[in-house]
Design a protein around this motif. Structure first.
Motif, PDB file in Angstrom:
ATOM      1  N   LEU A 168     -15.021  -8.480   6.936  1.00 46.29           N
ATOM      2  CA  LEU A 168     -15.018  -9.717   6.438  1.00 46.29           C
ATOM      3  C   LEU A 168     -15.642 -10.817   7.539  1.00 46.29           C
ATOM      4  N   ALA A 169     -15.198 -10.585   9.038  1.00 45.03           N
ATOM      5  CA  ALA A 169     -16.124 -11.619   9.845  1.00 45.03           C
ATOM      6  C   ALA A 169     -17.456 -11.615   9.732  1.00 45.03           C
ATOM      7  N   SER A 170     -18.050 -10.421   9.850  1.00 45.96           N
ATOM      8  CA  SER A 170     -19.412  -9.924   9.745  1.00 45.96           C
ATOM      9  C   SER A 170     -20.191 -10.616   8.423  1.00 45.96           C
ATOM     10  N   CYS A 171     -19.359 -10.361   7.550  1.00 44.64           N
ATOM     11  CA  CYS A 171     -19.996 -10.991   6.277  1.00 44.64           C
ATOM     12  C   CYS A 171     -20.158 -12.547   6.105  1.00 44.64           C
ATOM     13  N   GLU A 172     -18.981 -13.068   6.540  1.00 53.18           N
ATOM     14  CA  GLU A 172     -18.899 -14.475   6.600  1.00 53.18           C
ATOM     15  C   GLU A 172     -20.116 -15.072   7.490  1.00 53.18           C
ATOM     16  N   GLU A 173     -20.186 -14.520   8.913  1.00 54.93           N
ATOM     17  CA  GLU A 173     -20.884 -15.090   9.696  1.00 54.93           C
ATOM     18  C   GLU A 173     -22.472 -15.035   9.188  1.00 54.93           C
ATOM     19  N   GLU A 174     -22.835 -13.977   8.343  1.00 56.34           N
ATOM     20  CA  GLU A 174     -24.220 -14.049   7.785  1.00 56.34           C
ATOM     21  C   GLU A 174     -24.449 -14.681   6.517  1.00 56.34           C
ATOM     22  N   GLY A 175     -23.208 -15.191   5.873  1.00 56.90           N
ATOM     23  CA  GLY A 175     -23.334 -15.903   4.665  1.00 56.90           C
ATOM     24  C   GLY A 175     -23.385 -15.134   3.569  1.00 56.90           C
ATOM     25  N   THR A 176     -23.141 -13.697   3.495  1.00 53.45           N
ATOM     26  CA  THR A 176     -23.177 -13.252   2.409  1.00 53.45           C
ATOM     27  C   THR A 176     -21.900 -13.032   1.681  1.00 53.45           C
ATOM     28  N   GLU A 177     -22.003 -12.486   0.611  1.00 52.15           N
ATOM     29  CA  GLU A 177     -20.616 -12.372  -0.322  1.00 52.15           C
ATOM     30  C   GLU A 177     -19.433 -11.348   0.559  1.00 52.15           C
ATOM     31  N   VAL A 178     -18.152 -12.073   0.379  1.00 50.02           N
ATOM     32  CA  VAL A 178     -17.266 -11.332   1.170  1.00 50.02           C
ATOM     33  C   VAL A 178     -16.470 -10.570   0.120  1.00 50.02           C
ATOM     34  N   ILE A 179     -16.119  -9.270   0.446  1.00 53.94           N
ATOM     35  CA  ILE A 179     -15.611  -8.356  -0.257  1.00 53.94           C
ATOM     36  C   ILE A 179     -14.078  -8.098   0.206  1.00 53.94           C
ATOM     37  N   GLU A 180     -13.116  -8.416  -0.307  1.00 52.92           N
ATOM     38  CA  GLU A 180     -11.854  -8.310   0.286  1.00 52.92           C
ATOM     39  C   GLU A 180     -11.253  -6.723   0.222  1.00 52.92           C
ATOM     40  N   LEU A 181     -11.127  -6.296   1.374  1.00 56.25           N
ATOM     41  CA  LEU A 181     -10.432  -4.833   1.392  1.00 56.25           C
ATOM     42  C   LEU A 181      -9.038  -4.779   1.620  1.00 56.25           C
ATOM     43  N   GLY A 182      -8.161  -4.000   0.818  1.00 56.66           N
ATOM     44  CA  GLY A 182      -6.869  -4.017   1.153  1.00 56.66           C
ATOM     45  C   GLY A 182      -6.094  -3.106   0.424  1.00 56.66           C
ATOM     46  N   THR A 183      -4.915  -2.894   0.769  1.00 59.14           N
ATOM     47  CA  THR A 183      -3.816  -1.702  -0.009  1.00 59.14           C
ATOM     48  C   THR A 183      -2.625  -2.192   0.018  1.00 59.14           C
ATOM     49  N   LYS A 184      -1.718  -1.965  -0.803  1.00 58.02           N
ATOM     50  CA  LYS A 184      -0.388  -2.371  -1.057  1.00 58.02           C
ATOM     51  C   LYS A 184       0.429  -1.349  -0.186  1.00 58.02           C
ATOM     52  N   ASP A 185      -0.092  -0.261   0.140  1.00 61.95           N
ATOM     53  CA  ASP A 185       0.671   0.861   1.022  1.00 61.95           C
ATOM     54  C   ASP A 185       0.119   0.861   1.977  1.00 61.95           C
ATOM     55  N   PRO A 186       0.845   1.231   3.260  1.00 62.97           N
ATOM     56  CA  PRO A 186       2.295   1.353   3.009  1.00 62.97           C
ATOM     57  C   PRO A 186       2.868  -0.261   3.233  1.00 62.97           C
ATOM     58  N   VAL A 187       4.086  -0.265   2.575  1.00 62.43           N
ATOM     59  CA  VAL A 187       4.764  -1.450   2.531  1.00 62.43           C
ATOM     60  C   VAL A 187       5.394  -1.952   3.914  1.00 62.43           C
ATOM     61  N   VAL A 188       5.003  -3.241   4.150  1.00 64.83           N
ATOM     62  CA  VAL A 188       5.496  -3.938   5.315  1.00 64.83           C
ATOM     63  C   VAL A 188       7.002  -4.336   4.905  1.00 64.83           C
ATOM     64  N   SER A 189       8.001  -4.017   5.970  1.00 60.86           N
ATOM     65  CA  SER A 189       9.286  -4.393   5.766  1.00 60.86           C
ATOM     66  C   SER A 189       9.915  -4.853   7.337  1.00 60.86           C
ATOM     67  N   ILE A 190      10.899  -5.967   7.129  1.00 64.72           N
ATOM     68  CA  ILE A 190      11.577  -6.370   8.357  1.00 64.72           C
ATOM     69  C   ILE A 190      12.993  -5.899   8.239  1.00 64.72           C
ATOM     70  N   THR A 191      13.410  -5.234   9.067  1.00 65.41           N
ATOM     71  CA  THR A 191      14.791  -4.711   8.886  1.00 65.41           C
ATOM     72  C   THR A 191      15.814  -5.414   9.687  1.00 65.41           C
ATOM     73  N   GLY A 192      15.626  -5.858  10.823  1.00 64.71           N
ATOM     74  CA  GLY A 192      16.664  -6.323  11.883  1.00 64.71           C
ATOM     75  C   GLY A 192      15.975  -7.133  13.051  1.00 64.71           C
ATOM     76  N   ILE A 193      16.590  -7.723  13.906  1.00 62.05           N
ATOM     77  CA  ILE A 193      16.137  -8.164  15.315  1.00 62.05           C
ATOM     78  C   ILE A 193      17.237  -7.819  16.117  1.00 62.05           C
ATOM     79  N   SER A 194      16.880  -7.691  17.448  1.00 61.63           N
ATOM     80  CA  SER A 194      17.658  -7.146  18.703  1.00 61.63           C
ATOM     81  C   SER A 194      16.964  -7.642  19.828  1.00 61.63           C
ATOM     82  N   PRO A 195      17.727  -8.647  20.800  1.00 63.76           N
ATOM     83  CA  PRO A 195      19.106  -9.122  20.332  1.00 63.76           C
ATOM     84  C   PRO A 195      19.140 -10.286  19.263  1.00 63.76           C
TER      85      PRO A 195
END
Length: 473
Positions: free
Chosen positions: A17-44
């Motif tokens: 993404l950074a490379s494409c933006e610098e060159e002014g070309t079309e940005v293609i977003e890459l991503g995935t829904k898996d694995p799911v990010v989750s927060i379960t607690g804090i300590s302390p």
């Protein structure tokens, strides 16, 4: 191994993404829904300014530069990040607040609260909504040395909310005129302090304007119109003459209810409608008239309680509605089509017809009639087996002789059936459940392929067989 591959994919996508933006070309977003990010607690779940704590979860990806952790409105410093935990340092401006995490383009809000020691803190609020003039209580620790240390603004209000009670562990403020829905701004002496609610809602008092319709049967849907009811059915209660109604939906300007089918509600009586929202008992009341329940005429209300599939039944009933829109008639579980509905006025009986529908089993079935959810008739209707023509015994007959028709479920009543040779009605000389004999008229004349048919009231004509008639010549 899979988590490491996921991390490499995330970093590779960001570099692309950074490379494409610098060159002014079309940005293609890459991503995935898996694995799911989750927060379960804090300590302390507590600490002083400068102390460290861990946000614990799953699939946190280990990208320190692309993770932001906030304590309420205060952004903390992220020291380290692995798949299972983010190590964070409590910043100097922090006060007690709920933890949220910005993970790439995803914001994860939690109810996990970090208590910052040695700083003013608010941990609970008596409720997250109120009317102008209501008293709202906040509890916490180190809440200044006197009431004057508390400065609170609701939304875009131009004035501070007056403090009515104060101690080091709690204070109560009154919602001022001009308060608006939005964030709560709280200062304890010179310290900006987080509160445990993202947005406080300023409510306006509800009001009632009208019922639609104002006269209705039990079981019918009625709309209560007004203002400031809220947008959830939870906590909404409507009483009709003291009897609780079913709440179907709620918006700020309408509450839809169903009138209870209850003996406590008397026919042709006016009852008071009282409304309670999740926020208040609404001042005032509306009045609803309960329509008289329809009644089927005891003597001549139903033309017949026996018939075949296809038999047309005529019904006469009092207290009926002007249209058949909500009228439901069922034979067993099968709904019939209502036709020829005739209504004159509320003082006259209405009449309508229904045809015994296909799909009804033979034998005794329950015949029910209802207006919407209000059932006003429940009786037994006998479904006879439909007659079937199977054969003609004679293939050639003389004028004056008989034609024998074989079949099933003909019945034994001559008056219930008419016999025809082509379009000429002929005499039935005998009838049994499986056999009917008809006489060929003496002057019928020589005719080839004469169609034999039987016609019962309100069911399809039985036909399909022919006979040849020989005349005298």
């Amino acid at each position: 191994m899979m988590k490491k591959i996921y991390n490499l994919l995330c970093w590779g996508a960001l570099l692309l993404l950074a490379s494409c933006e610098e060159e002014g070309t079309e940005v293609i977003e890459l991503g995935t829904k898996d694995p799911v990010v989750s927060i379960t607690g804090i300590s302390p779940d507590y600490g002083y300014v400068g102390d460290e704590f861990d946000v614990i979860g799953e699939n946190l990806a280990g990208a320190v530069d692309f993770v932001k952790v906030s304590i309420g409105e205060n952004v903390a410093k992220v020291l380290a990040c692995t798949d299972e935990r983010i190590t964070v340092q409590i910043p100097e401006d922090a006060t007690t607040g709920k933890i949220s995490v910005d993970f790439f383009d995803e914001k994860l809000k939690t109810d996990l609260m970090l208590r910052v020691l040695g700083q003013p803190s608010v941990e609970t609020i008596s409720r997250e909504w109120g009317f102008v003039g209501d008293l709202i209580t906040f509890t916490g620790t180190e809440l200044g040395t006197k009431a004057e240390d508390i400065k609170m603004v609701f939304g875009d209000a131009k004035v501070n909310a007056p403090v009515t009670e104060w101690s080091e562990t709690s204070f109560t403020v009154q919602v001022p005129i001009g308060a608006t829905s939005g964030k709560i701004s709280l200062m304890v002496y010179t310290k900006q302090v987080n509160t445990p609610v993202d947005e406080f809602t300023i409510r306006q008092h509800a009001g009632l304007t009208e019922l639609s319709p104002a006269t209705a049967y039990k079981g019918a849907e009625v709309t209560i119109k007004g203002k400031n009811f809220g947008t959830t059915t939870e906590g909404v209660k409507v009483l009709l003459g003291g009897v609780e109604a079913e709440v179907l939906s709620c918006s700020e300007e309408e509450i839809k209810i169903r009138i209870p089918v209850s003996e406590s509600l008397e026919d042709e009586k006016e009852v008071a409608v009282k409304v309670t929202t999740p926020y208040e008992e609404v001042d005032g009341e509306l009045n609803l008239v309960i329509k008289a329940t329809p009644v089927v005429d005891a003597d001549a209300g139903i033309s017949s309680l026996e018939g075949y599939v296809g038999t047309v039944v005529t019904v006469k009933a009092a207290n009926m509605p002007e249209t058949a829109e909500q009228l439901i008639v069922k034979f067993g579980d099968v709904q019939a089509i209502v036709s020829d509905y005739q209504y004159k006025d509320e003082n006259s009986d209405a009449t309508f017809t229904v045809k015994v529908p296909n799909g009804v089993s033979t034998g005794n079935v329950q015949l029910t009639m209802a207006i919407g959810k209000l059932q006003f008739y429940d009786g037994i209707f006998k479904i006879n087996s439909s007659p079937v023509m199977n054969d003609i015994v004679e293939t050639v007959v003389l004028e004056g002789e008989s034609v024998t028709i074989k079949g099933t479920d003909f019945g034994t009543d001559k008056e219930a059936v008419q016999a025809y040779l082509n379009e000429t009605e002929v005499e039935i000389t005998s009838i049994k459940d499986d056999e009917i004999k008809v006489a060929v008229p003496a002057d019928f004349g020589t005719t080839k392929n004469v169609k034999v048919s039987l016609r019962y009231a309100d069911i399809p004509t039985l036909e399909g067989y022919t006979v040849n008639v020989m005349g005298k010549n």
